[in-house]
Scaffold this motif. Structure first.
Motif, PDB file in Angstrom:
ATOM      1  N   VAL A  43       0.838  -1.203   0.000  1.00  0.00           N
ATOM      2  CA  VAL A  43       0.000   0.000   0.000  1.00  0.00           C
ATOM      3  C   VAL A  43       0.872   1.252   0.000  1.00  0.00           C
ATOM      4  CG1 VAL A  43      -1.680   1.305   1.381  1.00  0.00           C
ATOM      5  CG2 VAL A  43      -1.999  -1.150   1.022  1.00  0.00           C
ATOM      6  N   PHE A  44       1.918   1.255   0.832  1.00  0.00           N
ATOM      7  CA  PHE A  44       2.841   2.392   0.834  1.00  0.00           C
ATOM      8  C   PHE A  44       3.497   2.555  -0.543  1.00  0.00           C
ATOM      9  CE2 PHE A  44       7.233   3.903   1.151  1.00  0.00           C
ATOM     10  CZ  PHE A  44       7.014   5.182   1.618  1.00  0.00           C
ATOM     11  N   HIS A  45       3.922   1.465  -1.142  1.00  0.00           N
ATOM     12  CA  HIS A  45       4.545   1.520  -2.472  1.00  0.00           C
ATOM     13  C   HIS A  45       3.598   2.179  -3.478  1.00  0.00           C
ATOM     14  CE1 HIS A  45       6.681   0.422  -6.064  1.00  0.00           C
ATOM     15  NE2 HIS A  45       5.765  -0.444  -6.440  1.00  0.00           N
ATOM     16  N   ASN A  46       2.325   1.831  -3.425  1.00  0.00           N
ATOM     17  CA  ASN A  46       1.377   2.412  -4.377  1.00  0.00           C
ATOM     18  C   ASN A  46       1.098   3.881  -4.080  1.00  0.00           C
ATOM     19  OD1 ASN A  46      -0.069   0.377  -6.457  1.00  0.00           O
ATOM     20  ND2 ASN A  46       0.715  -0.734  -4.682  1.00  0.00           N
ATOM     21  N   PHE A  47       1.184   4.267  -2.815  1.00  0.00           N
ATOM     22  CA  PHE A  47       1.135   5.699  -2.485  1.00  0.00           C
ATOM     23  C   PHE A  47       2.249   6.446  -3.221  1.00  0.00           C
ATOM     24  CE2 PHE A  47       3.922   8.230   0.384  1.00  0.00           C
ATOM     25  CZ  PHE A  47       3.324   9.484   0.206  1.00  0.00           C
ATOM     26  N   THR A  48       3.471   5.904  -3.173  1.00  0.00           N
ATOM     27  CA  THR A  48       4.587   6.584  -3.842  1.00  0.00           C
ATOM     28  C   THR A  48       4.361   6.629  -5.352  1.00  0.00           C
ATOM     29  OG1 THR A  48       6.013   4.621  -4.145  1.00  0.00           O
ATOM     30  CG2 THR A  48       6.163   5.783  -2.033  1.00  0.00           C
ATOM     31  N   TRP A 100      -8.433  10.582 -13.258  1.00  0.00           N
ATOM     32  CA  TRP A 100      -9.169  11.582 -12.503  1.00  0.00           C
ATOM     33  C   TRP A 100      -8.519  12.954 -12.753  1.00  0.00           C
ATOM     34  CZ3 TRP A 100      -8.915   6.546 -10.755  1.00  0.00           C
ATOM     35  CH2 TRP A 100     -10.127   5.956 -10.416  1.00  0.00           C
ATOM     36  N   ASP A 101      -7.734  13.442 -11.829  1.00  0.00           N
ATOM     37  CA  ASP A 101      -7.006  14.699 -12.000  1.00  0.00           C
ATOM     38  C   ASP A 101      -5.905  14.750 -10.949  1.00  0.00           C
ATOM     39  OD1 ASP A 101      -8.038  16.274  -9.522  1.00  0.00           O
ATOM     40  OD2 ASP A 101      -9.886  15.604 -10.512  1.00  0.00           O
ATOM     41  N   PRO A 102      -4.912  15.631 -11.106  1.00  0.00           N
ATOM     42  CA  PRO A 102      -3.783  15.641 -10.160  1.00  0.00           C
ATOM     43  C   PRO A 102      -4.187  15.868  -8.707  1.00  0.00           C
ATOM     44  CG  PRO A 102      -3.183  16.825 -12.154  1.00  0.00           C
ATOM     45  CD  PRO A 102      -4.653  16.514 -12.271  1.00  0.00           C
ATOM     46  N   ASN A 103      -5.128  16.762  -8.458  1.00  0.00           N
ATOM     47  CA  ASN A 103      -5.522  17.033  -7.074  1.00  0.00           C
ATOM     48  C   ASN A 103      -6.124  15.795  -6.406  1.00  0.00           C
ATOM     49  OD1 ASN A 103      -4.630  19.643  -7.251  1.00  0.00           O
ATOM     50  ND2 ASN A 103      -6.656  20.546  -7.567  1.00  0.00           N
ATOM     51  N   THR A 104      -6.954  15.080  -7.142  1.00  0.00           N
ATOM     52  CA  THR A 104      -7.530  13.842  -6.618  1.00  0.00           C
ATOM     53  C   THR A 104      -6.438  12.827  -6.321  1.00  0.00           C
ATOM     54  OG1 THR A 104      -9.625  14.180  -7.781  1.00  0.00           O
ATOM     55  CG2 THR A 104      -9.090  11.920  -7.141  1.00  0.00           C
ATOM     56  N   ALA A 105      -5.459  12.719  -7.222  1.00  0.00           N
ATOM     57  CA  ALA A 105      -4.363  11.761  -7.035  1.00  0.00           C
ATOM     58  C   ALA A 105      -3.524  12.115  -5.816  1.00  0.00           C
ATOM     59  CB  ALA A 105      -3.498  11.712  -8.289  1.00  0.00           C
ATOM     60  N   ILE A 106      -3.310  13.405  -5.583  1.00  0.00           N
ATOM     61  CA  ILE A 106      -2.545  13.835  -4.404  1.00  0.00           C
ATOM     62  C   ILE A 106      -3.284  13.452  -3.125  1.00  0.00           C
ATOM     63  CG2 ILE A 106      -1.729  15.840  -3.095  1.00  0.00           C
ATOM     64  CD1 ILE A 106      -1.219  17.194  -5.856  1.00  0.00           C
ATOM     65  N   LEU A 107      -4.550  13.781  -3.071  1.00  0.00           N
ATOM     66  CA  LEU A 107      -5.318  13.539  -1.845  1.00  0.00           C
ATOM     67  C   LEU A 107      -5.534  12.047  -1.601  1.00  0.00           C
ATOM     68  CD1 LEU A 107      -6.607  15.153   0.434  1.00  0.00           C
ATOM     69  CD2 LEU A 107      -8.745  15.165  -0.864  1.00  0.00           C
ATOM     70  N   SER A 108      -5.858  11.307  -2.649  1.00  0.00           N
ATOM     71  CA  SER A 108      -6.023   9.857  -2.498  1.00  0.00           C
ATOM     72  C   SER A 108      -4.704   9.214  -2.102  1.00  0.00           C
ATOM     73  CB  SER A 108      -6.546   9.246  -3.805  1.00  0.00           C
ATOM     74  OG  SER A 108      -7.866   9.657  -4.057  1.00  0.00           O
ATOM     75  N   GLY A 109      -3.611   9.733  -2.624  1.00  0.00           N
ATOM     76  CA  GLY A 109      -2.298   9.241  -2.228  1.00  0.00           C
ATOM     77  C   GLY A 109      -2.047   9.463  -0.749  1.00  0.00           C
ATOM     78  N   ASP A 110      -2.425  10.623  -0.244  1.00  0.00           N
ATOM     79  CA  ASP A 110      -2.267  10.914   1.188  1.00  0.00           C
ATOM     80  C   ASP A 110      -3.023   9.893   2.040  1.00  0.00           C
ATOM     81  OD1 ASP A 110      -0.758  13.120   0.503  1.00  0.00           O
ATOM     82  OD2 ASP A 110      -2.385  14.570   0.801  1.00  0.00           O
ATOM     83  N   VAL A 111      -4.250   9.583   1.633  1.00  0.00           N
ATOM     84  CA  VAL A 111      -5.046   8.607   2.381  1.00  0.00           C
ATOM     85  C   VAL A 111      -4.408   7.224   2.300  1.00  0.00           C
ATOM     86  CG1 VAL A 111      -7.298   7.456   2.521  1.00  0.00           C
ATOM     87  CG2 VAL A 111      -7.188   9.909   2.079  1.00  0.00           C
ATOM     88  N   THR A 112      -3.831   6.896   1.154  1.00  0.00           N
ATOM     89  CA  THR A 112      -3.158   5.607   0.987  1.00  0.00           C
ATOM     90  C   THR A 112      -2.015   5.460   1.982  1.00  0.00           C
ATOM     91  OG1 THR A 112      -3.710   5.712  -1.372  1.00  0.00           O
ATOM     92  CG2 THR A 112      -2.113   4.056  -0.709  1.00  0.00           C
ATOM     93  N   LEU A 113      -1.262   6.527   2.206  1.00  0.00           N
ATOM     94  CA  LEU A 113      -0.183   6.503   3.194  1.00  0.00           C
ATOM     95  C   LEU A 113      -0.737   6.264   4.597  1.00  0.00           C
ATOM     96  CD1 LEU A 113       2.743   6.896   4.123  1.00  0.00           C
ATOM     97  CD2 LEU A 113       2.326   9.373   4.107  1.00  0.00           C
ATOM     98  N   VAL A 114      -1.829   6.942   4.934  1.00  0.00           N
ATOM     99  CA  VAL A 114      -2.449   6.754   6.247  1.00  0.00           C
ATOM    100  C   VAL A 114      -2.881   5.294   6.418  1.00  0.00           C
ATOM    101  CG1 VAL A 114      -4.410   7.394   7.708  1.00  0.00           C
ATOM    102  CG2 VAL A 114      -3.183   9.159   6.428  1.00  0.00           C
TER     103      VAL A 114
END
Length: 324
Positions: free
Chosen positions: A71-76, A99-113
């Motif tokens: 999961v962390f790897h996919n966040f990166t 989707w769009d860059p903003n969505t990818a940034i925020l979803s990535g943040d949740v993936t790290l959590v």
């Protein structure tokens, strides 16, 4: 791929398909489900399980912690793809494209959590595990920043490049192995030997990735072949070519690097042709093999019966021979 490796990957994929990341807002969680469904080698969680199995048999008890590394790897990957403006990931549209860059940034943040959540029930010294995970995560970010810094520099030394890929790619493989060992109660020396094995193999793995980016079969690779050439990425291949090129070859390389408008296929073909003239493919294979051999040396130094270590040896050999 060995039957053992296939079984571990199947187990990991089954458990990933059962993971619940969240429901609402859908726009936040759907990109996570999407990138986790794209597949991949699942190398990092496999390493966690294989390391744990060296010391204990109940490896399914730590599957969630193994998944945390994936999961962390996919966040990166979600964030790296934005920075690289990559159109494809595993043959499908990247999250920021779909989707769009903003969505990818925020979803990535949740993936790290979510990755942290999955580590919370790890057996062993949780404080030490989280500290090692944090050190690894910081190192990955440092490696990504070095990679971006290199884009602004006229050239980079081989040593600087190897250190960058050590941070960006290899230490996460090392951490996966060390995590499995720590959860199984291995001593510090054993955990470090496995970490070293993972780092050396990780550097060899990235060098093979650099090679495949230029020479892979597009149908097998799953990413855009020649993407590094198109983006002027300072891979081992380009750095070695600039170092060894004759004046005519170097001028041609620099011309292609400086162009802002060009036909992608033409550029990839031209630069690959220069690589062929210099013999870059063979040089990269030699360097790659050096690091894999250092990895085998670290694994062989681990005082555990060879038959128990054989799956890790088989996995490293699979990575050497892979085509994607």
């Amino acid at each position: 791929m060995t039957n053992d490796l296939k079984q571990l990957v199947e187990l990991i994929n089954k458990r990933l398909s059962e993971q619940q990341y969240g429901q609402k807002p859908q726009e936040l969680y759907e990109p996570i489900r999407y990138i986790m469904s794209l597949g991949g080698k699942r190398l990092r969680p496999v390493l966690v399980l294989m390391a744990y199995r060296l010391f204990k048999d109940d490896y399914e008890a730590i599957i969630d912690q193994a998944l945390a590394v994936e999961v962390f790897h996919n966040f990166t990957l979600m964030h790296d793809d934005i920075m690289d403006e990559a159109p494809l990931r595993r043959g499908k549209a990247t999250v920021h494209e779909k989707w769009d860059p903003n969505t990818a940034i925020l979803s990535g943040d949740v993936t790290l959590v979510k990755a942290y959540d999955m580590l919370l029930d790890a057996p062993g010294d949780l404080r030490a595990i989280i500290k090692n995970f944090n050190d690894c995560a910081l190192g990955v970010c440092e490696g990504q920043q070095f990679d971006m810094n290199f884009e602004q520099l006229p050239t980079v030394s081989e040593a600087e490049y190897i250190d960058m890929i050590r941070l960006k790619t290899a230490i996460l493989l090392g951490f996966g192995l060390k995590l499995g060992a720590m959860m199984a109660g291995a001593n510090e020396k054993e955990a470090q030997q496995l970490y070293d094995f993972g780092v050396f193999v990780g550097i060899g793995f990235q060098l093979k990735d650099d090679l495949l980016d230029v020479y892979a079969d597009q149908a097998k690779f799953g990413k855009q072949v020649g993407g590094d050439i198109i983006s002027n990425k300072k891979t081992f291949l380009l750095l070695k070519a600039l170092e060894l090129a004759n004046p005519e070859q170097k001028a041609a390389l620099e011309t292609w690097i400086s162009k802002t408008e060009f036909d992608h296929e033409e550029k990839v073909s031209a630069v690959r042709g220069i690589y062929d003239e210099i013999g870059i493919k063979a040089l990269t294979l030699v360097k790659m093999d050096e690091y894999f051999q250092q990895g085998f040396n670290a694994l062989n130094s681990l005082d555990i019966p060879q038959e128990k270590k054989q799956p890790l040896t088989d996995l490293a050999n699979y990575l050497i021979d892979r085509e994607r």
